[in-house]
Design a protein around this motif. Structure first.
Motif, PDB file in Angstrom:
ATOM      1  N   MET A   1       0.593  -1.288  -0.114  1.00 15.99           N
ATOM      2  CA  MET A   1      -0.138   0.018   0.140  1.00 15.99           C
ATOM      3  C   MET A   1       0.733   1.239   0.153  1.00 15.99           C
ATOM      4  O   MET A   1       1.906   1.297   0.701  1.00 15.99           O
ATOM      5  CB  MET A   1      -1.050   0.023   1.188  1.00 15.99           C
ATOM      6  N   ALA A   2       0.420   2.252  -0.757  1.00 12.67           N
ATOM      7  CA  ALA A   2       1.399   3.482  -1.056  1.00 12.67           C
ATOM      8  C   ALA A   2       1.397   4.189   0.385  1.00 12.67           C
ATOM      9  O   ALA A   2       0.355   4.086   1.228  1.00 12.67           O
ATOM     10  CB  ALA A   2       0.860   4.358  -1.991  1.00 12.67           C
ATOM     11  N   THR A   3       2.387   5.041   0.747  1.00 19.39           N
ATOM     12  CA  THR A   3       2.692   5.652   1.618  1.00 19.39           C
ATOM     13  C   THR A   3       2.114   7.006   1.312  1.00 19.39           C
ATOM     14  O   THR A   3       2.194   7.450   0.032  1.00 19.39           O
ATOM     15  CB  THR A   3       4.200   5.950   1.974  1.00 19.39           C
ATOM     16  N   LEU A   4       1.344   7.629   2.315  1.00 19.46           N
ATOM     17  CA  LEU A   4       0.725   9.013   1.820  1.00 19.46           C
ATOM     18  C   LEU A   4       0.708  10.094   2.850  1.00 19.46           C
ATOM     19  O   LEU A   4       0.724   9.548   4.066  1.00 19.46           O
ATOM     20  CB  LEU A   4      -0.635   8.778   1.214  1.00 19.46           C
ATOM     21  N   SER A  10      -1.015  16.497   7.380  1.00 20.34           N
ATOM     22  CA  SER A  10       0.272  16.406   6.676  1.00 20.34           C
ATOM     23  C   SER A  10       0.839  15.365   7.401  1.00 20.34           C
ATOM     24  O   SER A  10       1.930  15.025   7.003  1.00 20.34           O
ATOM     25  CB  SER A  10       0.862  17.607   6.484  1.00 20.34           C
ATOM     26  N   LYS A  11       0.322  14.731   8.477  1.00 20.31           N
ATOM     27  CA  LYS A  11       1.162  13.643   8.931  1.00 20.31           C
ATOM     28  C   LYS A  11       1.411  12.323   7.860  1.00 20.31           C
ATOM     29  O   LYS A  11       0.490  12.113   7.144  1.00 20.31           O
ATOM     30  CB  LYS A  11       0.417  12.943  10.089  1.00 20.31           C
ATOM     31  N   LEU A  12       2.408  12.041   7.669  1.00 17.64           N
ATOM     32  CA  LEU A  12       3.002  10.868   6.983  1.00 17.64           C
ATOM     33  C   LEU A  12       2.318   9.635   7.469  1.00 17.64           C
ATOM     34  O   LEU A  12       2.762   9.067   8.569  1.00 17.64           O
ATOM     35  CB  LEU A  12       4.258  10.634   6.676  1.00 17.64           C
ATOM     36  N   ASN A  13       1.343   8.876   6.779  1.00 25.45           N
ATOM     37  CA  ASN A  13       0.945   7.692   7.374  1.00 25.45           C
ATOM     38  C   ASN A  13       1.609   6.481   6.433  1.00 25.45           C
ATOM     39  O   ASN A  13       1.548   6.661   5.320  1.00 25.45           O
ATOM     40  CB  ASN A  13      -0.498   7.831   7.205  1.00 25.45           C
ATOM     41  N   GLN A  14       1.395   5.200   7.208  1.00 25.75           N
ATOM     42  CA  GLN A  14       1.903   4.083   6.395  1.00 25.75           C
ATOM     43  C   GLN A  14       0.796   3.523   5.739  1.00 25.75           C
ATOM     44  O   GLN A  14       0.621   3.659   4.556  1.00 25.75           O
ATOM     45  CB  GLN A  14       2.726   3.192   7.107  1.00 25.75           C
ATOM     46  N   THR A  15       0.206   2.478   6.443  1.00 22.80           N
ATOM     47  CA  THR A  15      -0.660   1.529   6.015  1.00 22.80           C
ATOM     48  C   THR A  15      -2.280   1.571   6.750  1.00 22.80           C
ATOM     49  O   THR A  15      -3.069   1.273   6.639  1.00 22.80           O
ATOM     50  CB  THR A  15      -0.409   0.367   6.294  1.00 22.80           C
ATOM     51  N   GLU A  16      -2.058   2.712   7.715  1.00 23.81           N
ATOM     52  CA  GLU A  16      -3.526   2.951   8.488  1.00 23.81           C
ATOM     53  C   GLU A  16      -4.541   3.446   7.618  1.00 23.81           C
ATOM     54  O   GLU A  16      -4.415   4.294   6.500  1.00 23.81           O
ATOM     55  CB  GLU A  16      -3.460   4.094   9.608  1.00 23.81           C
ATOM     56  N   ALA A  17      -5.647   3.045   7.916  1.00 23.93           N
ATOM     57  CA  ALA A  17      -7.101   3.000   7.291  1.00 23.93           C
ATOM     58  C   ALA A  17      -7.536   4.755   7.425  1.00 23.93           C
ATOM     59  O   ALA A  17      -8.235   5.230   6.913  1.00 23.93           O
ATOM     60  CB  ALA A  17      -8.156   2.394   7.482  1.00 23.93           C
ATOM     61  N   ALA A  18      -7.121   5.073   8.831  1.00 27.52           N
ATOM     62  CA  ALA A  18      -7.386   6.471   9.157  1.00 27.52           C
ATOM     63  C   ALA A  18      -6.131   7.176   9.683  1.00 27.52           C
ATOM     64  O   ALA A  18      -5.261   6.311  10.409  1.00 27.52           O
ATOM     65  CB  ALA A  18      -8.655   6.503  10.106  1.00 27.52           C
ATOM     66  N   CYS A  19      -6.050   8.200   9.623  1.00 24.79           N
ATOM     67  CA  CYS A  19      -5.077   9.020  10.102  1.00 24.79           C
ATOM     68  C   CYS A  19      -4.768   9.119  11.824  1.00 24.79           C
ATOM     69  O   CYS A  19      -5.790   9.086  12.230  1.00 24.79           O
ATOM     70  CB  CYS A  19      -5.099  10.592   9.836  1.00 24.79           C
ATOM     71  N   THR A  20      -3.617   8.570  12.192  1.00 17.40           N
ATOM     72  CA  THR A  20      -3.601   8.238  13.461  1.00 17.40           C
ATOM     73  C   THR A  20      -3.411   9.516  14.249  1.00 17.40           C
ATOM     74  O   THR A  20      -3.364   9.651  15.654  1.00 17.40           O
ATOM     75  CB  THR A  20      -2.067   7.461  13.732  1.00 17.40           C
ATOM     76  N   ARG A  21      -3.087  10.900  13.702  1.00 11.83           N
ATOM     77  CA  ARG A  21      -3.271  11.923  14.310  1.00 11.83           C
ATOM     78  C   ARG A  21      -4.500  12.714  14.476  1.00 11.83           C
ATOM     79  O   ARG A  21      -5.001  12.890  15.554  1.00 11.83           O
ATOM     80  CB  ARG A  21      -2.118  12.772  13.706  1.00 11.83           C
TER      81      ARG A  21
END
Ligand SMILES: [Zn+2]
Length: 98
Positions: A1-4, A10-21
């Motif tokens: 899955m793409a990093t975005l 603007s937090k960099l997320n890896q594979t989470e379905a929702a932003c952890t911040r």
């Protein structure tokens, strides 16, 4: 899955379905990105088979979903191949803005 990057914070997320911040829905964004990528892939196939109109149509679809340099470049090539210099010039501009 793409990093975005989260579009909201603007937090960099890896594979989470929702932003952890901030909890922003990233699954939906990923689906749009995937669809844009698919349209781009279809457009490239069309370009390779010489179907310029289809290539242009797919790249426009990809661009509508997500503004990428790749989509603008594909549209530029397709329009250029059709001899539509006005459209090609427009996409060349879009590519510079993406
Ligand atoms: Zn966020």
């Amino acid at each position: 899955m793409a990093t975005l990057n989260c579009p909201a914070c603007s937090k960099l997320n890896q594979t989470e379905a929702a932003c952890t911040r901030c909890g922003c829905d990233l699954a939906r964004l990923r689906a749009v990105m995937a669809a844009a990528k698919e349209a781009l892939a279809e457009g490239r196939v069309s370009l390779q088979t010489g179907d310029w109109a289809a290539a242009l149509s797919w790249s426009e679809e990809s661009w509508r979903l997500r503004h990428t340099v790749e989509a603008a470049r594909l549209a530029f090539l397709a329009a250029g191949a059709m001899g539509d210099t006005r459209t090609a010039a427009t996409w060349h501009r879009h590519g510079a803005e993406a």
